[in-house]
Motif scaffolding. Sequence first.
Motif, mmCIF file in Angstrom:
data_model
loop_
_atom_site.group_PDB
_atom_site.id
_atom_site.type_symbol
_atom_site.label_atom_id
_atom_site.label_comp_id
_atom_site.label_asym_id
_atom_site.label_seq_id
_atom_site.Cartn_x
_atom_site.Cartn_y
_atom_site.Cartn_z
ATOM 1 N N THR A 197 0.757 -1.373 -0.024
ATOM 2 C CA THR A 197 0.016 0.085 -0.132
ATOM 3 C C THR A 197 0.876 1.254 0.002
ATOM 4 N N LEU A 198 1.989 1.234 0.610
ATOM 5 C CA LEU A 198 2.926 2.375 0.940
ATOM 6 C C LEU A 198 3.571 2.467 -0.498
ATOM 7 N N PRO A 240 13.741 -1.763 -4.156
ATOM 8 C CA PRO A 240 14.858 -1.593 -3.117
ATOM 9 C C PRO A 240 14.513 -0.144 -2.325
ATOM 10 N N ASP A 241 13.714 0.698 -3.041
ATOM 11 C CA ASP A 241 13.695 2.027 -2.559
ATOM 12 C C ASP A 241 12.371 2.088 -1.652
ATOM 13 N N ALA A 242 11.553 0.965 -1.566
ATOM 14 C CA ALA A 242 10.234 1.143 -0.949
ATOM 15 C C ALA A 242 10.235 1.481 0.351
ATOM 16 N N PRO A 243 9.126 2.348 0.798
ATOM 17 C CA PRO A 243 8.797 3.044 2.077
ATOM 18 C C PRO A 243 8.815 1.800 3.143
ATOM 19 N N GLY A 244 9.385 2.278 4.084
ATOM 20 C CA GLY A 244 9.310 1.388 5.188
ATOM 21 C C GLY A 244 8.109 1.407 6.196
ATOM 22 N N LEU A 245 7.831 0.438 6.812
ATOM 23 C CA LEU A 245 6.693 0.268 7.770
ATOM 24 C C LEU A 245 6.733 1.229 9.071
ATOM 25 N N GLU A 246 7.843 1.855 9.158
ATOM 26 C CA GLU A 246 7.749 3.006 9.995
ATOM 27 C C GLU A 246 6.851 4.120 9.844
#
Length: 343
Positions: free
Chosen positions: A73-74, A118-124
């Motif tokens: 989703t992010l 590789p540059d996907a947003p993180g769960l934070e």
Amino acid sequence: MVCLCRLDSSWCELGHSLPAAENMMKRKLVIDVDPGVDDAQAIMVALATPNVEVLGITCCHGNTPVDNVCKNTLRILKVCNRLDQIPVYRGCTEPLLGRKIHAGDFHGKDGLGDAPDPDAPGLELLQKEGAVTAMIRMISENPGEVHLVATAPLTNLAMAVKLDPAISEKLKGLYIMGGNTDSRGNTTVCGEFNFVADPEAAYIVLNRFFCPTYIATWEFSCRNNLPWSFCDPWLAQDTDKARFMKRIFSHTMQMVQTERFEKEMVAGVGFTSCDTYAMAAAIDDTFVTECEQVAVTVELEGRYTRGMMVLDPVEMLKKQHKVNIMKTVDLEKLKKMLMDSLK
């Protein structure tokens, strides 16, 4: 009694269309998803629609485990340049009672075609608030204004209505992709994936949500598909969105054109973006051109039929609330929505 209604372009006979003045206002959506490539397509359609305001996106287990759902989703929001505008909430990790299932064969193990970024947003970047309480809050803060679009197993919705039984009265409408009408499954002999993934949740939602409800079923989606030739110009657009969609959709496109999948299709082979039908109905009252109004429930006990949606045309269930089963839609509008979503 089953009511088969045709909807004209100016007013829905079921009383669901909006007056002209209200049509000028932003249409507020809460979207419950489990991306999934067709979830991505549906989300991108909503984000590209000028008169739509997405209040938030809630994530549920389904096509892939919930952490992947949240990451996906992010990723979708990032490619649409909406990452800092739309809050994303982590929801239920498993069905209420049954065993967990996923759709890795269809969507790829990561849910988005096994095309990692590789540059996907993180769960934070997820909100601290949980999906179920966020759903209740967003609907309660906008009583009578929210269209809830559910394209995942219905676990989050079932939990929400258990915690707040009045939530259904506060909704403008509920739009579900799930269930089936002809006892033809795509996950079990008689069951569609979203309902089979949590039959108890589907049962609760269909028996405790009393707002106007529209359902895009598996068979309906197959019968209203687009030709594969549509995908060539759709994916050839010179944009980051189109390149993203081409990457994540490649696995599914290859899989659905195999002999095994062709046998599962109800009415011929074509491009079927199941979740986008529910989204399109939520954002455009004139999209659905014909629907069947009927009471429904979900089978929970059958050896072969657990998770199957059951229609009650002879009213043996004695239910007052009837849902609207989509039958036909304006496919030209669907094409335009999909094209616009990748511009």
